[in-house]
Design an enzyme around this catalytic site. Structure first.
Site, PDB file in Angstrom:
ATOM      1  N   THR A 145       3.710 -13.800  10.609  1.00  0.00           N
ATOM      2  CA  THR A 145       4.604 -13.318  11.672  1.00  0.00           C
ATOM      3  C   THR A 145       5.244 -14.468  12.461  1.00  0.00           C
ATOM      4  O   THR A 145       6.402 -14.376  12.863  1.00  0.00           O
ATOM      5  CB  THR A 145       3.837 -12.389  12.631  1.00  0.00           C
ATOM      6  OG1 THR A 145       2.623 -13.037  13.032  1.00  0.00           O
ATOM      7  CG2 THR A 145       3.496 -11.066  11.979  1.00  0.00           C
TER       8      THR A 145
ATOM      9  N   ARG B 210       0.806  -1.224   0.000  1.00  0.00           N
ATOM     10  CA  ARG B 210       0.000   0.000   0.000  1.00  0.00           C
ATOM     11  C   ARG B 210       0.843   1.280   0.000  1.00  0.00           C
ATOM     12  O   ARG B 210       0.296   2.373  -0.092  1.00  0.00           O
ATOM     13  CB  ARG B 210      -0.975  -0.012   1.192  1.00  0.00           C
ATOM     14  CG  ARG B 210      -2.184  -0.908   0.944  1.00  0.00           C
ATOM     15  CD  ARG B 210      -3.076  -0.974   2.145  1.00  0.00           C
ATOM     16  NE  ARG B 210      -2.501  -1.794   3.208  1.00  0.00           N
ATOM     17  CZ  ARG B 210      -2.907  -1.754   4.476  1.00  0.00           C
ATOM     18  NH1 ARG B 210      -3.864  -0.926   4.834  1.00  0.00           N
ATOM     19  NH2 ARG B 210      -2.342  -2.536   5.383  1.00  0.00           N
TER      20      ARG B 210
ATOM     21  N   LYS C 244       9.287  -1.196   2.346  1.00  0.00           N
ATOM     22  CA  LYS C 244       8.578  -0.321   3.286  1.00  0.00           C
ATOM     23  C   LYS C 244       9.462   0.178   4.425  1.00  0.00           C
ATOM     24  O   LYS C 244       9.444   1.362   4.754  1.00  0.00           O
ATOM     25  CB  LYS C 244       7.348  -1.039   3.859  1.00  0.00           C
ATOM     26  CG  LYS C 244       6.588  -0.156   4.839  1.00  0.00           C
ATOM     27  CD  LYS C 244       5.175  -0.614   5.065  1.00  0.00           C
ATOM     28  CE  LYS C 244       5.102  -1.812   5.962  1.00  0.00           C
ATOM     29  NZ  LYS C 244       3.699  -2.156   6.293  1.00  0.00           N
TER      30      LYS C 244
ATOM     31  N   ASN D  87      35.984  44.074   1.903  1.00  0.00           N
ATOM     32  CA  ASN D  87      34.698  44.444   1.331  1.00  0.00           C
ATOM     33  C   ASN D  87      34.604  43.845  -0.067  1.00  0.00           C
ATOM     34  O   ASN D  87      35.421  44.161  -0.943  1.00  0.00           O
ATOM     35  CB  ASN D  87      34.582  45.967   1.255  1.00  0.00           C
ATOM     36  CG  ASN D  87      33.208  46.369   0.754  1.00  0.00           C
ATOM     37  OD1 ASN D  87      32.259  46.453   1.508  1.00  0.00           O
ATOM     38  ND2 ASN D  87      33.098  46.566  -0.553  1.00  0.00           N
TER      39      ASN D  87
ATOM     40  N   GLY E  20      -5.333  -7.223  15.386  1.00  0.00           N
ATOM     41  CA  GLY E  20      -5.729  -8.384  16.166  1.00  0.00           C
ATOM     42  C   GLY E  20      -6.331  -7.913  17.486  1.00  0.00           C
ATOM     43  O   GLY E  20      -5.812  -6.992  18.112  1.00  0.00           O
TER      44      GLY E  20
END
Ligand code: UD1
Ligand code: CA
Length: 456
Positions: free
Chosen positions: A79, A15, A22, A374, A136
């Site tokens: 996971t 996404r 990511k 200068n 979850g």
């Protein structure tokens, strides 16, 4: 107690709609993963294991460090499957803390209760949220004891009402973990091996399961799309802004201010809107930063003022200087005290001496400017001959008239005056006037051309 930290970073992040993995997307100028690593390192773990998958090569390259072990998860089956890949690398005994590579604002202080304390218990970091969509849910029994986590896609109607969510961050007794991971299955809505399924196994084995609540929701928010990334970027910037305000820095608008690195400020520093601070920036006492300054790796001494719209990189600026608007200072430049640089002045790899002024439209490159010089408008150091760079040296108290070119390498001795329009090609001695100018010719009675009338 031995502490292992496993960081899950194999997910694709579809996404984000990006070719960049990511966990490498930047927050405050650094990859998401780098922020998670900061929190991990603050806990002084014995080992950090990063689980890579999508864009593994790129992630490894970006995060490589002697204290990190990388394992590859190919393909990604959830996971639980991810932590299984890390299992072989876990140092025995103690605890294993699991973090998520796309949850960047987590703080070490929040993790400490999970990482430390009694060894033989499972800890889950949870949060109460208004919108639990996608998370979850933490399921508790009548006695409020945690029973399990049910994924959104597997949840019943009643379970979907639960507002307490699993943040995905856990700590386990390392000695028990292997036995539980081996028993995971993928009989669920997503056909994945869920790490959350370890909880009921632990309870069955009479291991305590403890939910640790995190009140600061931004710390446990994940990045799934660019809108969430932008939100967390703001949350992070707000945190930095608050710290600076508390420390006495005057931020005109804390919502229009960005630090992408480390900003240190003395007392009574004022920062106007729209500024970006990158790398290491140090502002001395009483420094005033006007609107829309972009500073990277800059050290500014007390009392200096930056007017709006400057771009300054890798430079040291003395005290009581005035810079801008629209000054560009490039790497390797130092300004002594009380220097003035004005609009459309570019300075690169140069040393500018005390009280020297270049107020308008100049290029000063590879140059040593003495004190009280200068520099007239339109002065250019011609430092590049097409192949090599050469230095210009201008000693103290030199006066440079407007529209002067210095063909480097060249030296101008102290107190010399360079007349306007001069091209300096040879060394100029002290206290003399150097002038190279085509003699002015006057043509009397000259008529300007007139436009010829078009025929037809
Ligand atoms: C997970 C949790 C959910 C929790 C949520 C918090 C499980 C089963 N679910 O869900 O309870 O509320 O996080 O954000 O654990 N990853 C891998 N390899 C994989 C899959 C994921 O490394 O095979 C990594 C991802 O890169 C990500 C993290 O694990 O950093 C979480 O994965 P994600 O797919 O976002 O899990 P959720 O479905 O959101
Ligand atoms: Ca997620």
């Amino acid at each position: 107690m031995t502490l292992n930290i496993v960081i899950l970073a194999a997910g694709q992040g579809k996404r984000m709609v990006s070719d960049l993995p990511k966990v490498l997307h930047p927050l405050a100028g650094r990859p998401l993963l780098a922020h998670v690593l900061d929190a991990a390192r603050a806990l002084s773990p014995a080992r950090i294991i990063v689980v890579t998958g999508h864009g593994a090569e790129q992630v490894r390259k970006a995060a490589a460090a002697p204290d990190i072990v990388f394992v590859n998860q190919q393909p990604q089956h959830g996971t639980g499957h991810a932590v299984q890949q890390a299992q072989e690398q876990l140092l025995p005994g103690g605890r294993t803390l699991v973090l998520l590579g796309d949850v960047p604002l987590i703080q070490a202080e929040t993790l400490r209760p999970l990482a430390e304390g009694a060894a033989d218990r499972v800890c889950m970091l949870t949060a109460m949220v208004d919108d639990a969509d996608g998370y979850g849910r933490v399921v508790r029994d009548a006695g409020k004891q945690v029973q399990c986590v049910v994924e959104h896609k597997d949840a019943s109607r009643a379970q979907l009402e639960i507002r307490e969510i699993n943040t995905g961050i856990f700590a386990y007794p390392t000695a028990r973990l292997a036995g539980w991971l081996d028993r995971l299955d993928n009989n669920n809505a997503q056909g994945e091996y869920y790490l959350t399924d370890v909880l009921p196994m632990a309870l069955k084995d009479h291991v305590n399961v403890e939910a640790v609540a995190c009140a600061d929701v931004t710390q446990v928010q994940g990045v799934n799309n660019r809108a969430q990334l932008a939100q967390l970027e703001r949350a992070h910037q707000q945190r930095i802004a608050q710290r600076l305000l508390d420390g006495g820095v005057a931020l005109i608008d804390p919502a229009r201010f960005d630090v992408r690195g480390d900003l240190q400020c003395g007392t009574d520093v004022i920062i106007d809107v729209g500024c970006i601070f990158e790398g290491k920036v140090k502002l001395g006492n009483g420094v005033r930063i006007g609107a829309y300054n972009v500073l990277r790796d800059v050290d500014i001494a007390a009392g200096t003022e930056l007017l709006p719209f400057n771009h300054i990189t890798q430079a040291a600026i003395g005290s009581n200087c005035i810079v801008g608007p629209y000054t560009r200072i490039r790497p390797g430049t130092t300004l002594a005290d009380e220097v003035h640089l004005g609009n459309f002045v570019e300075v690169k790899a140069s040393q500018v001496g005390y009280g020297t002024k270049a107020s308008h439209l100049s290029y000063i490159g590879d140059t040593t400017l003495g004190s009280r010089v200068n520099v007239g408008a339109g002065t250019i150091t011609c430092n590049y001959d097409g192949a090599n760079k050469h230095r210009t040296v201008i000693e103290d108290d030199v006066f440079i008239g407007s529209d002067t070119q210095f063909i480097a390498p060249v030296t101008v001795r102290r107190g010399a005056t360079i007349a306007a329009g001069t091209t300096v090609t040879r060394e100029v001695a002290a206290d003399v006037l150097a002038i190279s100018r085509v003699k002015q010719v006057v043509i009397e009675g000259w008529k300007r051309p007139v436009k010829s009338k078009k025929e037809g």
